[in-house]
Design an enzyme around this catalytic site. Structure first.
Site, PDB file in Angstrom:
ATOM      1  N   CYS A   1      11.473   6.888  -5.195  1.00  0.00           N
ATOM      2  CA  CYS A   1      12.460   6.792  -6.260  1.00  0.00           C
ATOM      3  C   CYS A   1      13.719   7.531  -5.844  1.00  0.00           C
ATOM      4  O   CYS A   1      13.651   8.684  -5.431  1.00  0.00           O
ATOM      5  CB  CYS A   1      11.914   7.407  -7.535  1.00  0.00           C
ATOM      6  SG  CYS A   1      13.139   7.440  -8.835  1.00  0.00           S
TER       7      CYS A   1
ATOM      8  N   HIS B   1       6.115   4.313  12.432  1.00  0.00           N
ATOM      9  CA  HIS B   1       6.144   4.299  10.964  1.00  0.00           C
ATOM     10  C   HIS B   1       7.158   5.352  10.503  1.00  0.00           C
ATOM     11  O   HIS B   1       6.987   6.528  10.785  1.00  0.00           O
ATOM     12  CB  HIS B   1       4.732   4.643  10.454  1.00  0.00           C
ATOM     13  CG  HIS B   1       4.590   4.768   8.970  1.00  0.00           C
ATOM     14  ND1 HIS B   1       4.019   3.774   8.197  1.00  0.00           N
ATOM     15  CD2 HIS B   1       4.910   5.763   8.103  1.00  0.00           C
ATOM     16  CE1 HIS B   1       3.992   4.158   6.919  1.00  0.00           C
ATOM     17  NE2 HIS B   1       4.524   5.363   6.833  1.00  0.00           N
TER      18      HIS B   1
ATOM     19  N   ARG C   1       0.832  -1.202   0.000  1.00  0.00           N
ATOM     20  CA  ARG C   1       0.000   0.000   0.000  1.00  0.00           C
ATOM     21  C   ARG C   1       0.878   1.268   0.000  1.00  0.00           C
ATOM     22  O   ARG C   1       1.031   1.917  -1.019  1.00  0.00           O
ATOM     23  CB  ARG C   1      -0.941  -0.012   1.223  1.00  0.00           C
ATOM     24  CG  ARG C   1      -2.154   0.909   1.079  1.00  0.00           C
ATOM     25  CD  ARG C   1      -1.891   2.398   1.256  1.00  0.00           C
ATOM     26  NE  ARG C   1      -1.285   2.740   2.564  1.00  0.00           N
ATOM     27  CZ  ARG C   1      -0.883   3.959   2.877  1.00  0.00           C
ATOM     28  NH1 ARG C   1      -0.982   4.958   2.011  1.00  0.00           N
ATOM     29  NH2 ARG C   1      -0.313   4.196   4.045  1.00  0.00           N
ATOM     30  N   ASP C   2       1.485   1.587   1.123  1.00  0.00           N
ATOM     31  CA  ASP C   2       2.227   2.851   1.204  1.00  0.00           C
ATOM     32  C   ASP C   2       3.381   2.862   0.212  1.00  0.00           C
ATOM     33  O   ASP C   2       3.714   3.901  -0.369  1.00  0.00           O
ATOM     34  CB  ASP C   2       2.749   3.063   2.629  1.00  0.00           C
ATOM     35  CG  ASP C   2       3.122   4.519   2.896  1.00  0.00           C
ATOM     36  OD1 ASP C   2       2.718   5.396   2.120  1.00  0.00           O
ATOM     37  OD2 ASP C   2       3.825   4.776   3.893  1.00  0.00           O
TER      38      ASP C   2
ATOM     39  N   ASN D   1       9.481   4.153   2.423  1.00  0.00           N
ATOM     40  CA  ASN D   1       9.462   3.639   3.791  1.00  0.00           C
ATOM     41  C   ASN D   1      10.812   3.019   4.098  1.00  0.00           C
ATOM     42  O   ASN D   1      11.566   2.672   3.189  1.00  0.00           O
ATOM     43  CB  ASN D   1       8.406   2.532   3.904  1.00  0.00           C
ATOM     44  CG  ASN D   1       6.984   3.035   3.686  1.00  0.00           C
ATOM     45  OD1 ASN D   1       6.467   2.972   2.582  1.00  0.00           O
ATOM     46  ND2 ASN D   1       6.383   3.549   4.722  1.00  0.00           N
TER      47      ASN D   1
END
Lengths: 326, 326
Positions: free
Chosen positions: A246, A213, A15-16, A255
C-alpha cells in the site's frame, strides 16, 4: 555487460502480492485474476501459499483457487510451501486431468532473526526443511525450487554478509533444486549489490539456474531488475500492478510491477511472453476489486508510444510546417 | 562499466517539481524549501523559471523567491530561461552582495511538435534562442548550460531518432555551454537507451560535461539514473520528494526523487553532498504544504539499515541463541 535477449517472467501477484493486501478477495476473483494473467501471456505463476490461515488469512482458500484453474501443458502453477504439512496440501491439489500445483517453491531465510519472525524457523532449519521438501517433491515428480530470502538486508539484523548467502546457495545446491532465487524481501537492495551478489552466487553454483525477486520499497526495484539482467539472470519475479504494498503504509512492500518491468524489457528489445495492454487492463480490474490505486506506473501513465499517437500529433500541430525558421 | 565514485546533484524540485504541482505555494514556503535543501547539503539548485506567469502561475513569484535566498560562494542558483525577456529577468536578480541567479539554464527541444506546444518555438528556434542566451550569459559573467529535452520520446511524435539528438548536441556545443543535459522530459526512457544515447553524445561532444535528467513516470527513472552513471555521467537532476507528479493524475510526471537517488548512491558507495535524513524530513514538510503524499519511496519506507536497528533486533529475538539446530 550484455543482457539476455529474452526474459522468463514469474508472476507472483496472486501469492506474494495478494498476501500483503489488506482487503481479502473472493476465491472467484482470485481465479479471474490468475486466468487474466494466463490470457496476458504469463505461463509461470505463483498462485498460492500453503501456510497457516491464521498467519496469512488471504491464502486460506488456496485449494479452492487452484481447483478453479485450468489444466494446461504449457502452464506452471507454483505453490509456496514452508513445511511438510504445507507440502502435503500442495500435493493434494494435483488432479487426474493434470491440473493443480506442478511446481513447489521453498524458502530459506538468510537472516536468522527474520526466519524466526517470519516462519518460526531458524535460518538453518529453514534451509534443512526446504531440502526435505525439494527431495520429496522431486520424488513425487514435481519441479521444486528454493528462494533465499532477505539476502540484501533484514529489518532486524540490518546488513546480511554476502558470504552467508553464498554459503547458503552452496548448501541449497546440494538439494539439487531446479532453480535458486535471490530475494530482496524487504526492498533494500541497490544495483551494485545485485550485480555483485549474483556474480558470486553464479560462481558458487554454476550449474543451477538463478532467478531474481525484487520489491520496489525504496524505488530501486526496477533498477535492480536491470542489474540482475546485466548480471546474466534471465528469470525475474514480478506482480501485476505492483500488488502487495500500500503506498500509504509506512512500510510499502510491493513487488516490482509486472507491467513496469515488461515495459522496460520490451523497449529494450528483450522479449517476454507477456502482453502489456492486457496487463494494464488487468491492473485496472484488480485495483477496483482491492479498492485502491496500485503502484504500477505504466498502468497509470500508459505505454509508449501512445496508441493515439497520430491523433496527438495532429492536435499538437506537429505535422504542420514549422512556423518560422530562425 | 564502472560508475563514478561521486555524483553531483542538481536539485530541480523548486522549479521542475513545483511547476507541475496543482497547489500554489507561498513565496515564503518556497524560500523555506530551498533553504531546507541547502541545509540538506544541496549546492546546485534550480530555483525558478522566468516564463510567462500565465503559462506557469507557480513561477510568477520567481523574483520574490530569489530575493529571499542567501548569497553564498558555494551556492549555484539556476534560473530557467526560454527567451531573452526571461534572461533579462534572471539577470536582474543579481545582487550587490553576490546573491541571485548565477547560472542560466536553457532548453532546446528534440521534438518539433513538443517544442511548439511547450514553448511556442520550433525545434530549431529553441536551439538558436538557447545559443543567443548562452552567449549573452557568458558575456555577463554567468554560467550557462543547455538541456536537450524530450530526447527519448515525445507524446506527439513518438520515438525520437537518436541521430537528431546527437546532431543537436553538436550544434549546441558550438555555443560553448558549460554543460549539456539530456532530459527524458516525459518519462519514457529505458536503461539501454540511456546508455546508448549518452555513449553517442559523449563521443560527439567529448569536451562538454554531460548531465542527466529523468522522470519516473513509468518507473524506469532510477534504473535510467544508474544506467547514466554506468555510462560515466556524474551529474544528475532530481527533485526532493519526487515533486512534480501527482500519483493519481493520468500522466504522472514527477522527477526522480532526490532521496531515492541518494539512498541508491550512498548504498552503492557513491558519495554526494546530500544528507538523507534531512531530505526525508523536508519531504514530510513539503508534502504537508502541498496536501498530498509525495512519490518518493525512501521517505515512506525509511532508510536502511533503520535507525532503531538494535531495538528491532532485540524485539525479534535475533540476538538470542537459535532455538534448535537441525
Amino acid at each position: 555487460m550484455k543482457h539476455p535477449s529474452s526474459v522468463s517472467l514469474v508472476e507472483v501477484g496472486p501469492r506474494d502480492g495478494l498476501q500483503n493486501e489488506a482487503r481479502r478477495l473472493e476465491s472467484t476473483d482470485k481465479i479471474t485474476l490468475i486466468k487474466g494473467l494466463i490470457d496476458a501471456g504469463l505461463r509461470r505463476i505463483e498462485v498460492a501459499s500453503f501456510v497457516s490461515p491464521k498467519a496469512v488469512p488471504q491464502m486460506a482458500d488456496a485449494e479452492a483457487v487452484i481447483a478453479g484453474l485450468p489444466a494446461r501443458d504449457d502452464l506452471t502453477l507454483i505453490g509456496l510451501v514452508l513445511n511438510m504439512r504445507g507440502y502435503e496440501r500442495a500435493l493434494a491439489t494435483r488432479r487426474a486431468d493434470g491440473g493443480g500445483i506442478n511446481e513447489i517453491g521453498c524458502v530459506a531465510v538468510a537472516s536468522n532473526s527474520f526466519a524466526l519472525r517470519n516462519q518460526g524457523q531458524s535460518r538453518d532449519e529453514s534451509l534443512s526443511i526446504a531440502g526435505d521438501i525439494i527431495r520429496r517433491a522431486h520424488g513425487d515428480g514435481l519441479s521444486a525450487q528454493i528462494t533465499l530470502s532477505a539476502v540484501y538486508g533484514c529489518p532486524f539484523e540490518g546488513e546480511i554478509d554476502p558470504a552467508t548467502v553464498i554459503d547458503m546457495a552452496r548448501r541449497a545446491a546440494d538439494f539439487e533444486p531446479d532453480e535458486i532465487a535471490l530475494a530482496d524481501t524487504i526492498g533494500v537492495a541497490v544495483p551494485a549489490q545485485v550485480r555483485d551478489l549474483f556474480g558470486s552466487v553464479r560462481e558458487a553454483v554454476p550449474h543451477i539456474p538463478l532467478r531474481a525477486h525484487f520489491h520496489n520499497t525504496r524505488n530501486t526495484g526496477i533498477a535492480n531488475a536491470w542489474a540482475a539482467l546485466e548480471a546474466g539472470v534471465a528469470t525475474l519475479d514480478a506482480s501485476v500492478g505492483g500488488l502487495g504494498g500500500c503506498p500509504f503504509a509506512p512500510a510499502a512492500t510491493g513487488n516490482i510491477a509486472t507491467e513496469d518491468l515488461v515495459y522496460l524489457l520490451h523497449r529494450s528489445a528483450v522479449t517476454t511472453d507477456a502482453d502489456l495492454d492486457q496487463l494494464i487492463a488487468l491492473t485496472g480490474w484488480i485495483g477496483k476489486k482491492l479498492g485502491r490505486d496500485l503502484p504500477a506506473q505504466v498502468s497509470r501513465a500508459g505505454p509508449f508510444p501512445p496508441a493515439n499517437l497520430k491523433e496527438a500529433k495532429l492536435k499538437a500541430g506537429g505535422v504542420q510546417p514549422e512556423r518560422k525558421r530562425p
